[in-house]
Design an enzyme around this catalytic site. Structure first.
Site, PDB file in Angstrom:
ATOM      1  N   ASP A  35       0.769  -1.240   0.077  1.00  0.00           N
ATOM      2  CA  ASP A  35      -0.185   0.032  -0.068  1.00  0.00           C
ATOM      3  C   ASP A  35       0.793   1.273  -0.092  1.00  0.00           C
ATOM      4  O   ASP A  35       1.929   1.306  -0.067  1.00  0.00           O
ATOM      5  CB  ASP A  35      -0.936   0.151   1.035  1.00  0.00           C
ATOM      6  CG  ASP A  35      -0.542  -0.361   2.326  1.00  0.00           C
ATOM      7  OD1 ASP A  35       0.679   0.062   2.726  1.00  0.00           O
ATOM      8  OD2 ASP A  35      -1.036  -1.119   3.190  1.00  0.00           O
ATOM      9  N   LYS A  57      -4.798   3.104  -0.298  1.00  0.00           N
ATOM     10  CA  LYS A  57      -5.036   3.392   1.030  1.00  0.00           C
ATOM     11  C   LYS A  57      -4.503   4.880   1.331  1.00  0.00           C
ATOM     12  O   LYS A  57      -3.565   5.029   1.694  1.00  0.00           O
ATOM     13  CB  LYS A  57      -4.834   2.616   2.092  1.00  0.00           C
ATOM     14  CG  LYS A  57      -5.646   1.517   2.374  1.00  0.00           C
ATOM     15  CD  LYS A  57      -5.452   0.995   3.921  1.00  0.00           C
ATOM     16  CE  LYS A  57      -6.529  -0.298   3.952  1.00  0.00           C
ATOM     17  NZ  LYS A  57      -6.058  -1.054   5.133  1.00  0.00           N
ATOM     18  N   MET A 170      -2.531   8.825  12.229  1.00  0.00           N
ATOM     19  CA  MET A 170      -3.843   9.179  11.292  1.00  0.00           C
ATOM     20  C   MET A 170      -4.589  10.117  11.719  1.00  0.00           C
ATOM     21  O   MET A 170      -5.716  10.044  11.966  1.00  0.00           O
ATOM     22  CB  MET A 170      -4.518   8.020  11.220  1.00  0.00           C
ATOM     23  CG  MET A 170      -3.924   6.661  10.787  1.00  0.00           C
ATOM     24  SD  MET A 170      -5.042   5.068  10.698  1.00  0.00           S
ATOM     25  CE  MET A 170      -4.817   4.614  12.279  1.00  0.00           C
TER      26      MET A 170
HETATM   27  N1  SAH Z   1       1.743   0.367  10.674  1.00  0.00           N
HETATM   28  C1  SAH Z   1       2.247   1.697  10.459  1.00  0.00           C
HETATM   29  C2  SAH Z   1       1.055   2.766  10.886  1.00  0.00           C
HETATM   30  C3  SAH Z   1      -0.385   2.627  10.090  1.00  0.00           C
HETATM   31  S1  SAH Z   1      -1.334   3.815  10.168  1.00  0.00           S
HETATM   32  C4  SAH Z   1       3.292   2.084  11.503  1.00  0.00           C
HETATM   33  O1  SAH Z   1       3.777   1.004  12.281  1.00  0.00           O
HETATM   34  O2  SAH Z   1       3.953   3.025  11.371  1.00  0.00           O
HETATM   35  C5  SAH Z   1      -0.932   5.086   8.951  1.00  0.00           C
HETATM   36  C6  SAH Z   1      -0.467   6.388   9.822  1.00  0.00           C
HETATM   37  O3  SAH Z   1       0.959   5.815  10.304  1.00  0.00           O
HETATM   38  C7  SAH Z   1      -0.320   7.403   9.090  1.00  0.00           C
HETATM   39  O4  SAH Z   1      -1.538   7.991   8.956  1.00  0.00           O
HETATM   40  C8  SAH Z   1       0.705   8.244   9.809  1.00  0.00           C
HETATM   41  O5  SAH Z   1       0.122   8.994  10.787  1.00  0.00           O
HETATM   42  C9  SAH Z   1       1.453   7.346  10.175  1.00  0.00           C
HETATM   43  N2  SAH Z   1       2.790   6.878   9.523  1.00  0.00           N
HETATM   44  C10 SAH Z   1       3.181   5.920   8.868  1.00  0.00           C
HETATM   45  N3  SAH Z   1       4.244   5.990   8.043  1.00  0.00           N
HETATM   46  C11 SAH Z   1       4.702   7.373   8.133  1.00  0.00           C
HETATM   47  C12 SAH Z   1       5.661   8.233   7.644  1.00  0.00           C
HETATM   48  N4  SAH Z   1       6.738   7.675   7.054  1.00  0.00           N
HETATM   49  N5  SAH Z   1       5.693   9.706   8.052  1.00  0.00           N
HETATM   50  C13 SAH Z   1       4.766   9.970   8.770  1.00  0.00           C
HETATM   51  N6  SAH Z   1       3.736   9.401   9.500  1.00  0.00           N
HETATM   52  C14 SAH Z   1       3.597   7.975   9.055  1.00  0.00           C
END
Ligand code: SAH
Length: 440
Positions: A35, A57, A170
């Site tokens: 995704d 997504k 998020m």
């Molecule tokens: N499983 C992921 C999170 C998924 S939820 C993790 O562990 O990082 C998705 C949210 O994660 C996004 O809306 C954002 O808030 C955050 N996110 C994930 N990767 C990011 C990145 N590279 N930079 C900033 N926010 C990020």
């Protein structure tokens, strides 16, 4: 590693932040379902036959519904394929990885999980923010910034009393609401806040403020998702711990036009210096197969007193042909080897051979002049090189002795990504475009 689904954490964004196990699994996958948050560059490590399914997504714009993703994983696994479900960060941190695991279990499909570095921790580190710090933050808490059921709420009163770092994922759409809830439940208005956008990617952007002004700062700076919202005193440590944005090419956008086969080193170097690199090969190296002249030259290898290599490609293709004939490097023992520059010299080293001579300056004139000085009339020179190489090199050598040019390859225009390149140049403020040869 077969006939299973692997729920793999891709890490927060920087390709190198995937785990070794994650990378091994990617390399062996038959299908990769990925995704928006898993870096698409990871797909380049998959085998040639691997299929890729993008399931998108972006908040409000789901490309594929979760039920359909679940079904896809089940179907592909039941076909006996090794399926990788690649997810940004860690698969079990708000990634719906748990739900996917439960469905796979219910449908009798075996699966494994490969944890990843969650953006909620690793993303902060790249912004120069340690998620804990002695006496400053003694705990950390990761929240969703948005609920599927709008009536649901976090216990804001309890949260506002925590002496730890608060991280919201998020949450960009609800930033104002989050900030209000913290303030109205007693958290000091001066509490530092950082927003980390595209953490750990080359386009990472960080803005800071406090509970009073962060909403305005975000509006002014036009920061969007995906972003991390970080609340707590550790944000101030960024002044001392920031390293990512200090790299010399941070924020620079660079287009690399070099042929694909050779671009990766340049791309790696530029990326390591902090640049955002767009790779658009403008040429392709096409080997000339069934070449009579090459065969003829191989027949009389012993006659050549000198062999002149003018490019890495020339070296590599020449040796490929040599080995195809059942020869090896010893068959060049009678010849002096000339390399046009240090990269070509290193290419020869890969075949266990030292160049006997290299001009001081990397250009055609220095090469021709040097050769004329060293060559005698009873010498014979072989020049394996690209089509449309400089004719004056051959002319100049021919004034002294016999020179045979054999054409091993040609550079042809790579039209495959012209429109994409145009888009990239239009959409982004490109700072540099690199050209590594006249043909590019
Ligand atoms: N499983 C992921 C999170 C998924 S939820 C993790 O562990 O990082 C998705 C949210 O994660 C996004 O809306 C954002 O808030 C955050 N996110 C994930 N990767 C990011 C990145 N590279 N930079 C900033 N926010 C990020």
């Amino acid at each position: 590693m077969t006939n299973k689904v692997y729920l793999v954490g891709a890490g927060p964004g920087d390709v190198e932040l995937i785990t070794l196990r994650g990378m091994n699994v990617v390399k062996n996958a038959d299908v990769i379902v990925y995704d928006r948050l898993s870096n698409p560059k990871l797909l380049e490590y998959a085998k040639d036959s691997c299929e890729f399914v993008y399931v998108g997504k972006k908040a409000n714009a789901h490309t594929m519904k979760q039920e359909d993703i679940n079904q896809l994983l089940v179907d592909e696994a039941k076909l006996g394929k090794m399926v990788v479900r690649l997810k940004g960060g860690d698969p079990y941190v708000f990634g719906r990885g748990g739900e996917e695991g439960v469905i796979l279990n219910d449908r009798g499909v075996e699966f494994e999980v490969v944890p990843g570095i969650s953006s909620s921790i690793g993303g902060l580190a790249y912004a120069g923010i340690p998620i804990t710090y002695r006496n400053i933050a003694t705990s950390f808490h990761v929240f969703t910034g948005h609920f599927s059921n709008e009536d649901e709420e976090h216990p804001w009163e309890a949260i506002s009393k925590l002496k730890g770092t608060l991280v919201f994922l998020m949450g960009m759409k609800n930033l104002e609401k989050i900030v209000c809830n913290l303030k109205s439940n007693g958290l000091d208005e001066g509490t530092p806040v950082a927003i980390v956008n595209w953490a750990t990617r080359s386009n990472q952007r960080v803005v800071t403020g406090n509970l009073r002004d962060i909403v305005d700062v975000v509006k002014e700076e036009n920061i969007k998702a995906p972003s991390l919202i970080v609340v707590g005193d550790v944000v101030d440590l960024r002044e001392k711990l920031e390293f990512f944005e200090k790299r010399p090419l941070y924020g620079q956008k660079i287009v690399v036009t070099r042929a694909r086969a050779q671009s990766s080193k340049l791309v790696d170097k530029l990326s390591n210096l902090g640049a955002t690199v767009f790779e658009y090969p403008s040429i392709q190296i096409r080997e000339i197969e069934d070449n009579e002249n090459v065969e003829k030259a191989m027949d009389i290898l012993d006659d050549y007193t000198h062999i002149v290599f003018t490019s890495i490609n020339g070296v590599n293709i020449f040796f490929e042909r040599l080995f195809d004939r059942g020869f090896d490097s010893r068959d060049l023992a009678n010849s002096k080897l000339i390399a046009v520059g240090s990269a070509t010299k290193r290419a020869l080293r890969n075949y266990g051979l030292n160049a006997d001579w290299m001009p001081e300056n990397y250009d055609g004139d220095s090469l021709a002049n040097g050769l004329r000085e060293m060559l005698k009339s009873d010498h014979r020179v072989l020049i394996p090189r690209a089509k449309n190489g400089r004719a004056d090199l051959i002319d100049s050598i021919s004034e002294v002795c016999k020179a045979d040019e054999v054409i091993l390859y040609e550079s042809v225009v790579d039209e495959s990504n012209v429109s994409e390149l145009n888009e990239t140049i239009k959409k982004n403020d490109i700072d540099y475009i690199t050209f590594t040869s006249s043909s590019t």
